[in-house]
Design a protein around this motif. Structure first.
Motif, PDB file in Angstrom:
ATOM      1  N   GLY A 266       0.825  -1.210   0.000  1.00 20.76           N
ATOM      2  CA  GLY A 266       0.000   0.000   0.000  1.00 20.76           C
ATOM      3  C   GLY A 266       0.852   1.249   0.000  1.00 20.76           C
ATOM      4  N   ASP A 267       0.677   2.097  -1.018  1.00 20.28           N
ATOM      5  CA  ASP A 267       1.386   3.372  -1.162  1.00 20.28           C
ATOM      6  C   ASP A 267       2.896   3.228  -1.351  1.00 20.28           C
ATOM      7  OD1 ASP A 267      -0.979   4.829  -1.014  1.00 20.28           O
ATOM      8  OD2 ASP A 267      -0.904   4.870   1.179  1.00 20.28           O
ATOM      9  N   ALA A 268       3.379   2.039  -1.662  1.00 22.84           N
ATOM     10  CA  ALA A 268       4.815   1.825  -1.862  1.00 22.84           C
ATOM     11  C   ALA A 268       5.277   2.400  -3.193  1.00 22.84           C
ATOM     12  CB  ALA A 268       5.137   0.332  -1.810  1.00 22.84           C
ATOM     13  N   ARG A 269       6.548   2.753  -3.237  1.00 20.19           N
ATOM     14  CA  ARG A 269       7.218   3.147  -4.476  1.00 20.19           C
ATOM     15  C   ARG A 269       8.092   1.971  -4.890  1.00 20.19           C
ATOM     16  NH1 ARG A 269       6.729   8.150  -6.063  1.00 20.19           N
ATOM     17  NH2 ARG A 269       8.659   8.109  -7.261  1.00 20.19           N
ATOM     18  N   VAL A 270       7.984   1.582  -6.159  1.00 19.13           N
ATOM     19  CA  VAL A 270       8.633   0.378  -6.662  1.00 19.13           C
ATOM     20  C   VAL A 270       9.601   0.733  -7.783  1.00 19.13           C
ATOM     21  CG1 VAL A 270       8.185  -1.801  -7.861  1.00 19.13           C
ATOM     22  CG2 VAL A 270       6.647  -1.042  -6.051  1.00 19.13           C
ATOM     23  N   LEU A 271      10.774   0.121  -7.757  1.00 22.77           N
ATOM     24  CA  LEU A 271      11.780   0.250  -8.812  1.00 22.77           C
ATOM     25  C   LEU A 271      11.906  -1.117  -9.475  1.00 22.77           C
ATOM     26  CD1 LEU A 271      13.981   1.922 -10.251  1.00 22.77           C
ATOM     27  CD2 LEU A 271      15.554   1.243  -8.405  1.00 22.77           C
ATOM     28  N   ASP A 272      11.568  -1.193 -10.757  1.00 23.70           N
ATOM     29  CA  ASP A 272      11.597  -2.452 -11.506  1.00 23.70           C
ATOM     30  C   ASP A 272      12.762  -2.391 -12.487  1.00 23.70           C
ATOM     31  OD1 ASP A 272      11.051  -4.813 -12.847  1.00 23.70           O
ATOM     32  OD2 ASP A 272       8.946  -4.351 -13.235  1.00 23.70           O
ATOM     33  N   LEU A 273      13.906  -2.961 -12.086  1.00 24.34           N
ATOM     34  CA  LEU A 273      15.111  -2.966 -12.911  1.00 24.34           C
ATOM     35  C   LEU A 273      15.125  -4.200 -13.799  1.00 24.34           C
ATOM     36  CD1 LEU A 273      17.697  -1.866 -10.192  1.00 24.34           C
ATOM     37  CD2 LEU A 273      16.574  -0.434 -11.917  1.00 24.34           C
ATOM     38  N   PHE A 274      15.601  -4.069 -15.028  1.00 21.64           N
ATOM     39  CA  PHE A 274      15.518  -5.134 -16.034  1.00 21.64           C
ATOM     40  C   PHE A 274      14.040  -5.479 -16.208  1.00 21.64           C
ATOM     41  CE2 PHE A 274      19.380  -5.709 -13.485  1.00 21.64           C
ATOM     42  CZ  PHE A 274      20.370  -5.569 -14.441  1.00 21.64           C
ATOM     43  N   ALA A 275      13.221  -4.460 -16.395  1.00 22.80           N
ATOM     44  CA  ALA A 275      11.767  -4.581 -16.315  1.00 22.80           C
ATOM     45  C   ALA A 275      11.148  -5.475 -17.375  1.00 22.80           C
ATOM     46  CB  ALA A 275      11.128  -3.193 -16.383  1.00 22.80           C
ATOM     47  N   GLY A 276      11.770  -5.628 -18.529  1.00 24.08           N
ATOM     48  CA  GLY A 276      11.152  -6.411 -19.583  1.00 24.08           C
ATOM     49  C   GLY A 276       9.790  -5.839 -19.916  1.00 24.08           C
ATOM     50  N   ALA A 277       8.766  -6.672 -19.917  1.00 23.13           N
ATOM     51  CA  ALA A 277       7.400  -6.239 -20.218  1.00 23.13           C
ATOM     52  C   ALA A 277       6.712  -5.585 -19.024  1.00 23.13           C
ATOM     53  CB  ALA A 277       6.585  -7.434 -20.711  1.00 23.13           C
TER      54      ALA A 277
ATOM     55  N   VAL B 297      20.561  -0.746 -17.154  1.00 25.97           N
ATOM     56  CA  VAL B 297      20.414  -0.600 -15.702  1.00 25.97           C
ATOM     57  C   VAL B 297      21.680  -0.035 -15.060  1.00 25.97           C
ATOM     58  CG1 VAL B 297      20.138  -1.878 -13.532  1.00 25.97           C
ATOM     59  CG2 VAL B 297      18.571  -2.292 -15.434  1.00 25.97           C
ATOM     60  N   ILE B 298      22.841  -0.544 -15.420  1.00 20.58           N
ATOM     61  CA  ILE B 298      24.086  -0.029 -14.824  1.00 20.58           C
ATOM     62  C   ILE B 298      24.278   1.439 -15.215  1.00 20.58           C
ATOM     63  CG2 ILE B 298      26.603  -0.268 -14.755  1.00 20.58           C
ATOM     64  CD1 ILE B 298      25.122  -2.465 -13.194  1.00 20.58           C
ATOM     65  N   GLY B 299      23.994   1.785 -16.469  1.00 16.91           N
ATOM     66  CA  GLY B 299      24.082   3.181 -16.895  1.00 16.91           C
ATOM     67  C   GLY B 299      23.120   4.064 -16.114  1.00 16.91           C
ATOM     68  N   TYR B 300      21.914   3.562 -15.875  1.00 16.32           N
ATOM     69  CA  TYR B 300      20.925   4.291 -15.080  1.00 16.32           C
ATOM     70  C   TYR B 300      21.462   4.524 -13.665  1.00 16.32           C
ATOM     71  CZ  TYR B 300      16.609   4.894 -12.327  1.00 16.32           C
ATOM     72  OH  TYR B 300      15.637   5.333 -11.458  1.00 16.32           O
ATOM     73  N   LEU B 301      22.030   3.501 -13.062  1.00 16.49           N
ATOM     74  CA  LEU B 301      22.575   3.646 -11.710  1.00 16.49           C
ATOM     75  C   LEU B 301      23.823   4.526 -11.695  1.00 16.49           C
ATOM     76  CD1 LEU B 301      22.091  -0.006 -10.400  1.00 16.49           C
ATOM     77  CD2 LEU B 301      20.760   2.030  -9.760  1.00 16.49           C
ATOM     78  N   ASP B 302      24.616   4.481 -12.775  1.00 12.81           N
ATOM     79  CA  ASP B 302      25.818   5.325 -12.860  1.00 12.81           C
ATOM     80  C   ASP B 302      25.477   6.809 -12.801  1.00 12.81           C
ATOM     81  OD1 ASP B 302      27.632   3.230 -12.958  1.00 12.81           O
ATOM     82  OD2 ASP B 302      27.868   3.295 -15.144  1.00 12.81           O
ATOM     83  N   ARG B 303      24.265   7.169 -13.200  1.00 13.11           N
ATOM     84  CA  ARG B 303      23.839   8.575 -13.156  1.00 13.11           C
ATOM     85  C   ARG B 303      23.588   9.040 -11.723  1.00 13.11           C
ATOM     86  NH1 ARG B 303      19.030   8.100 -17.208  1.00 13.11           N
ATOM     87  NH2 ARG B 303      19.985   6.443 -18.372  1.00 13.11           N
ATOM     88  N   GLY B 304      23.624   8.116 -10.772  1.00  9.43           N
ATOM     89  CA  GLY B 304      23.405   8.453  -9.368  1.00  9.43           C
ATOM     90  C   GLY B 304      22.027   8.034  -8.916  1.00  9.43           C
ATOM     91  N   ALA B 305      21.830   8.066  -7.631  1.00 16.15           N
ATOM     92  CA  ALA B 305      20.555   7.643  -7.053  1.00 16.15           C
ATOM     93  C   ALA B 305      19.453   8.603  -7.471  1.00 16.15           C
ATOM     94  CB  ALA B 305      20.646   7.599  -5.535  1.00 16.15           C
TER      95      ALA B 305
ATOM     96  N   VAL C 127      26.227  -9.248 -14.235  1.00 16.78           N
ATOM     97  CA  VAL C 127      25.412  -8.024 -14.283  1.00 16.78           C
ATOM     98  C   VAL C 127      24.568  -7.909 -13.012  1.00 16.78           C
ATOM     99  CG1 VAL C 127      23.493  -6.888 -15.475  1.00 16.78           C
ATOM    100  CG2 VAL C 127      25.389  -7.817 -16.786  1.00 16.78           C
ATOM    101  N   LEU C 128      24.000  -9.007 -12.562  1.00 16.04           N
ATOM    102  CA  LEU C 128      23.232  -8.976 -11.315  1.00 16.04           C
ATOM    103  C   LEU C 128      24.130  -8.578 -10.149  1.00 16.04           C
ATOM    104  CD1 LEU C 128      20.731  -9.411  -9.582  1.00 16.04           C
ATOM    105  CD2 LEU C 128      21.261 -11.856  -9.560  1.00 16.04           C
ATOM    106  N   GLU C 129      25.315  -9.178 -10.063  1.00 19.66           N
ATOM    107  CA  GLU C 129      26.231  -8.846  -8.971  1.00 19.66           C
ATOM    108  C   GLU C 129      26.669  -7.384  -9.034  1.00 19.66           C
ATOM    109  OE1 GLU C 129      29.220 -11.896  -9.411  1.00 19.66           O
ATOM    110  OE2 GLU C 129      28.104 -13.279  -8.112  1.00 19.66           O
ATOM    111  N   ALA C 130      26.929  -6.876 -10.241  1.00 16.35           N
ATOM    112  CA  ALA C 130      27.316  -5.467 -10.387  1.00 16.35           C
ATOM    113  C   ALA C 130      26.168  -4.546  -9.973  1.00 16.35           C
ATOM    114  CB  ALA C 130      27.731  -5.184 -11.829  1.00 16.35           C
ATOM    115  N   THR C 131      24.949  -4.939 -10.282  1.00 15.93           N
ATOM    116  CA  THR C 131      23.783  -4.142  -9.895  1.00 15.93           C
ATOM    117  C   THR C 131      23.610  -4.151  -8.379  1.00 15.93           C
ATOM    118  OG1 THR C 131      22.723  -4.672 -12.005  1.00 15.93           O
ATOM    119  CG2 THR C 131      21.309  -3.808 -10.261  1.00 15.93           C
ATOM    120  N   LEU C 132      23.698  -5.329  -7.774  1.00 20.71           N
ATOM    121  CA  LEU C 132      23.559  -5.429  -6.318  1.00 20.71           C
ATOM    122  C   LEU C 132      24.648  -4.642  -5.585  1.00 20.71           C
ATOM    123  CD1 LEU C 132      22.689  -9.230  -5.970  1.00 20.71           C
ATOM    124  CD2 LEU C 132      21.154  -7.297  -5.507  1.00 20.71           C
TER     125      LEU C 132
END
Length: 188
Positions: free
Chosen positions: A41-52, A100-108, A127-132
């Motif tokens: 309820g009322d959460a904000r969600v970040l869907d990385l490698f979102a696909g569809a 995703v890594i490029g998106y994160l490289d831009r900062g939080a 890629v998963l480990e680099a993202t984590l």
């Protein structure tokens, strides 16, 4: 593929053609959201490698306030945009066309997220480990936030020292790994 529950229950979701993405099955989403739904309820969600967008859309359908989808593949972005529009969640969604890594490289991002879904290609554990391990991921999390990674059990990722595994849910040959980060900017 369809939305399992909530406001958009039963709506059909498009999947991109080809083998570049593997949308989360009904079984995976049903299991995951039975665990998360009390806190959506009322959460904000970040869907990385979102696909569809199946994970973020399911979260929105079940009460999340907003979802940010990050995807780079053109076919997946096309399906994602159509899925967000057809479910009526466009006003509660942001779609970012980026690696995703490029998106994160831009900062939080300025927003702080309560949940982050990570569902990269199974073959690319690096890629998963680099993202984590990326410092912008925990910086983007609200206090007490949870990161959920979908992984192939035979290729588990190395979890960074700033995160702890709080739960693992086995589904067939896959695992859903639930993580919390600690320390400054680590979601609490």
């Amino acid at each position: 593929m369809r939305v399992i529950a909530g406001a958009a229950k039963g709506r059909t979701l498009l999947a991109p053609k080809g083998t570049g993405t593997r949308p989360a099955t009904d079984r995976i989403r049903e299991t995951l959201f039975q665990i998360l739904e009390p806190d959506l309820g009322d959460a904000r969600v970040l869907d990385l490698f979102a696909g569809a967008g199946t994970m973020g859309i399911e979260a929105l359908s079940r009460g999340a306030a907003h979802a940010t989808f990050v995807e780079r593949a053109a076919a997946a972005l096309d399906a994602l945009r159509k899925n967000v529009a057809s479910t009526g969640f466009a006003s509660r969604s942001d779609i970012v066309a980026a690696n995703v890594i490029g998106y994160l490289d831009r900062g939080a991002p300025a927003a702080r997220y309560d949940f982050a879904f990570l569902d990269p290609p199974f073959a690319d554990v690096a890629v998963l480990e680099a993202t984590l391990a990326h410092p912008a991921l925990p910086a983007a999390l609200a206090p007490g936030a949870m990161v959920i990674a979908r992984v192939l059990r035979k290729h588990p990722p190395t979890v960074p020292s700033s995160a702890r595994t709080i739960r693992t849910k086995q589904i067939g040959e896959e695992d859903l790994v639930f993580l919390r980060y600690s320390g400054p900017g680590g979601g609490g």
